[in-house]
Enzyme design. Structure first.
Site, PDB file in Angstrom:
ATOM      1  N   HIS A   1      -7.284   3.484   7.193  1.00  0.00           N
ATOM      2  CA  HIS A   1      -6.553   3.227   5.949  1.00  0.00           C
ATOM      3  C   HIS A   1      -5.941   4.533   5.425  1.00  0.00           C
ATOM      4  CE1 HIS A   1      -5.299   0.972   2.499  1.00  0.00           C
ATOM      5  NE2 HIS A   1      -6.004   1.705   1.668  1.00  0.00           N
TER       6      HIS A   1
ATOM      7  N   MET B   1      -1.870  -7.512   6.257  1.00  0.00           N
ATOM      8  CA  MET B   1      -2.888  -8.373   5.628  1.00  0.00           C
ATOM      9  C   MET B   1      -2.407  -8.973   4.311  1.00  0.00           C
ATOM     10  SD  MET B   1      -6.208  -6.006   6.321  1.00  0.00           S
ATOM     11  CE  MET B   1      -6.427  -5.160   7.882  1.00  0.00           C
ATOM     12  N   SER B   2      -1.117  -9.166   4.182  1.00  0.00           N
ATOM     13  CA  SER B   2      -0.617  -9.663   2.887  1.00  0.00           C
ATOM     14  C   SER B   2       0.665 -10.468   3.081  1.00  0.00           C
ATOM     15  CB  SER B   2      -0.346  -8.475   1.955  1.00  0.00           C
ATOM     16  OG  SER B   2       0.721  -7.703   2.457  1.00  0.00           O
TER      17      SER B   2
ATOM     18  N   TYR C   1      -8.510 -10.988   1.268  1.00  0.00           N
ATOM     19  CA  TYR C   1      -9.819 -10.484   1.699  1.00  0.00           C
ATOM     20  C   TYR C   1     -10.614  -9.876   0.541  1.00  0.00           C
ATOM     21  CZ  TYR C   1      -7.520  -5.887   1.902  1.00  0.00           C
ATOM     22  OH  TYR C   1      -6.810  -4.764   1.582  1.00  0.00           O
ATOM     23  N   GLU C   2      -9.921  -9.509  -0.541  1.00  0.00           N
ATOM     24  CA  GLU C   2     -10.631  -8.955  -1.700  1.00  0.00           C
ATOM     25  C   GLU C   2     -11.252 -10.061  -2.540  1.00  0.00           C
ATOM     26  OE1 GLU C   2      -8.462  -5.565  -3.953  1.00  0.00           O
ATOM     27  OE2 GLU C   2      -6.886  -6.791  -3.058  1.00  0.00           O
TER      28      GLU C   2
ATOM     29  N   ALA D   1       2.600  -2.401   4.015  1.00  0.00           N
ATOM     30  CA  ALA D   1       2.398  -1.448   5.106  1.00  0.00           C
ATOM     31  C   ALA D   1       1.908  -2.282   6.285  1.00  0.00           C
ATOM     32  CB  ALA D   1       1.351  -0.423   4.706  1.00  0.00           C
TER      33      ALA D   1
ATOM     34  N   SER E   1       0.842  -1.215   0.000  1.00  0.00           N
ATOM     35  CA  SER E   1       0.000   0.000   0.000  1.00  0.00           C
ATOM     36  C   SER E   1       0.866   1.249   0.000  1.00  0.00           C
ATOM     37  CB  SER E   1      -0.859   0.051   1.267  1.00  0.00           C
ATOM     38  OG  SER E   1      -1.838  -0.921   1.237  1.00  0.00           O
TER      39      SER E   1
ATOM     40  N   ASN F   1       1.627   2.514  11.540  1.00  0.00           N
ATOM     41  CA  ASN F   1       0.883   2.841  12.763  1.00  0.00           C
ATOM     42  C   ASN F   1       1.366   1.929  13.887  1.00  0.00           C
ATOM     43  OD1 ASN F   1      -0.796   1.042  10.804  1.00  0.00           O
ATOM     44  ND2 ASN F   1      -1.392   0.420  12.871  1.00  0.00           N
TER      45      ASN F   1
ATOM     46  N   HIS G   1      -3.369   1.019  -4.304  1.00  0.00           N
ATOM     47  CA  HIS G   1      -2.825  -0.019  -5.184  1.00  0.00           C
ATOM     48  C   HIS G   1      -3.272   0.288  -6.612  1.00  0.00           C
ATOM     49  CE1 HIS G   1      -1.268  -2.966  -2.235  1.00  0.00           C
ATOM     50  NE2 HIS G   1      -2.098  -2.326  -1.446  1.00  0.00           N
TER      51      HIS G   1
ATOM     52  N   HIS H   1      -5.157  -9.017  -2.435  1.00  0.00           N
ATOM     53  CA  HIS H   1      -5.274  -9.424  -1.028  1.00  0.00           C
ATOM     54  C   HIS H   1      -6.328 -10.523  -0.920  1.00  0.00           C
ATOM     55  CE1 HIS H   1      -3.887  -5.203  -0.839  1.00  0.00           C
ATOM     56  NE2 HIS H   1      -3.201  -5.608   0.214  1.00  0.00           N
TER      57      HIS H   1
HETATM   58  N1  ADE Z   1      -1.662  -2.350   7.584  1.00  0.00           N
HETATM   59  C1  ADE Z   1      -1.207  -1.257   8.171  1.00  0.00           C
HETATM   60  N2  ADE Z   1      -1.440  -1.322   9.478  1.00  0.00           N
HETATM   61  C2  ADE Z   1      -2.057  -2.488   9.715  1.00  0.00           C
HETATM   62  C3  ADE Z   1      -2.545  -3.133  10.864  1.00  0.00           C
HETATM   63  N3  ADE Z   1      -2.461  -2.602  12.051  1.00  0.00           N
HETATM   64  N4  ADE Z   1      -3.112  -4.320  10.738  1.00  0.00           N
HETATM   65  C4  ADE Z   1      -3.197  -4.875   9.564  1.00  0.00           C
HETATM   66  N5  ADE Z   1      -2.777  -4.322   8.445  1.00  0.00           N
HETATM   67  C5  ADE Z   1      -2.202  -3.140   8.524  1.00  0.00           C
END
Ligand code: ADE
Length: 289
Positions: A261, A223-224, A93-94, A122, A38, A247, A69, A91
């Site tokens: 996001h 998530m990847s 989930y998509e 990310a 991302s 984060n 993306h 992904h």
């Molecule tokens: N991508 C960026 N931060 C994330 C998080 N905390 N959990 C899952 N995917 C993320």
């Protein structure tokens, strides 16, 4: 012609040949395959002599539905080396956890000649020492969906894809990690090394889940990546992976931190330029053998 079945080896061979002709590759073989996370698509914008194939023109490729993306397959030179870049990924989930579909681009990379895959994402930090903007070299992963029945190797029985029981020792090549760490230090990249954990998503984790993931040894969560790396290893490619920390997660349910996001993309955009420079220099150096 006809639908592409990502578990059919012959279909993928034919699709790789089509991509070769669409991108006018002739006999050129990409040495490196890059998957951009991302907001981390900047590396593709730096490619010299870029040939861009939008996913919408590639049979069997879905359109990415995630902001950040772009959805291009880009071929070009980085540091003098011919590379291919997936500017956008699929992904699970998509695509209702269709792991064979989500890893099809990795199998295509291998068929096009890629020997080394560089993967980025990310991610949220679980390690309290990490800060947003840090780049974490992935040392190893915990593939939660893979441990619970969502492996990209399910239903793959054609031995031309590689071994069914893939060994994931040294999945993230130790030599590449060492090179990347020492280069990153020289370039003053805010570097970390750690364990990446994959949550299938698309919901972010609760504080209690973050606490669990941290206690199981995770430093960052996203998530990847894990499904792609599993397939890259089945194909025999070397892998280098890193996470851009966008984060910092709370592990305290009384002090929860909201993740958005938009925030993830904002931090990724800021850190993306340095990450791209580091990757380009790494490609230059690891090919000098
Ligand atoms: N991508 C960026 N931060 C994330 C998080 N905390 N959990 C899952 N995917 C993320």
């Amino acid at each position: 012609r006809g639908p592409i079945d990502p578990t059919n080896f012959d279909h993928l061979v034919r699709l790789s040949e089509l991509i070769r002709s669409m991108a006018d590759l002739g006999t050129l073989q990409p040495e490196f395959g890059i998957i951009c996370g991302s907001g981390l698509g900047a590396i593709a914008d730096q490619m010299e002599g870029a040939r861009i194939l939008p996913f919408s023109e590639v049979p069997g490729f879905p359109q990415p539905s995630v902001i950040g993306h772009k959805g291009n397959l880009v071929f070009g030179r980085i540091g003098g080396h011919f590379c291919m870049c997936l500017q956008g990924r699929f992904h699970p989930y998509e695509h209702k956890m269709d792991m064979a579909l989500c890893t099809m681009p990795v199998r295509l990379m291998a068929l096009l000649g890629v020997r080394t895959m560089i993967v980025s994402n990310a991610a949220g930090a679980l390690n309290g020492d990490f800060q947003t903007g840090d780049l974490m070299v992935i040392k190893d992963h915990i593939f939660l969906p893979g441990l619970s029945g969502y492996s990209p190797l399910l239903g793959i029985s054609d031995p031309r894809f590689g071994s069914r029981f893939v060994s994931l020792h040294n999945a993230y090549d130790k030599e590449l990690r060492k090179k990347a760490m020492s280069l990153g230090r020289q370039m003053k990249v805010p570097l970390r090394e750690g364990i990446y954990v994959m949550n299938a998503g698309p919901q972010y984790e609760t504080a209690a889940e973050c606490s669990l993931i941290a206690r199981m040894g995770g430093d960052a969560v996203g998530m990847s990546t894990c499904h792609e790396v599993t397939v890259a290893r089945q194909c025999g490619m070397r892998v280098f992976g890193f996470s851009l920390i966008t984060n910092c997660s709370s592990v305290d349910s009384d002090e929860p931190v909201e993740v958005s996001h938009a925030e993830v993309l904002e931090v990724a955009a800021k850190g993306g330029a340095l990450a791209s420079k580091w990757m380009a220099e790494l490609i230059r150096q690891i090919s000098e053998k």
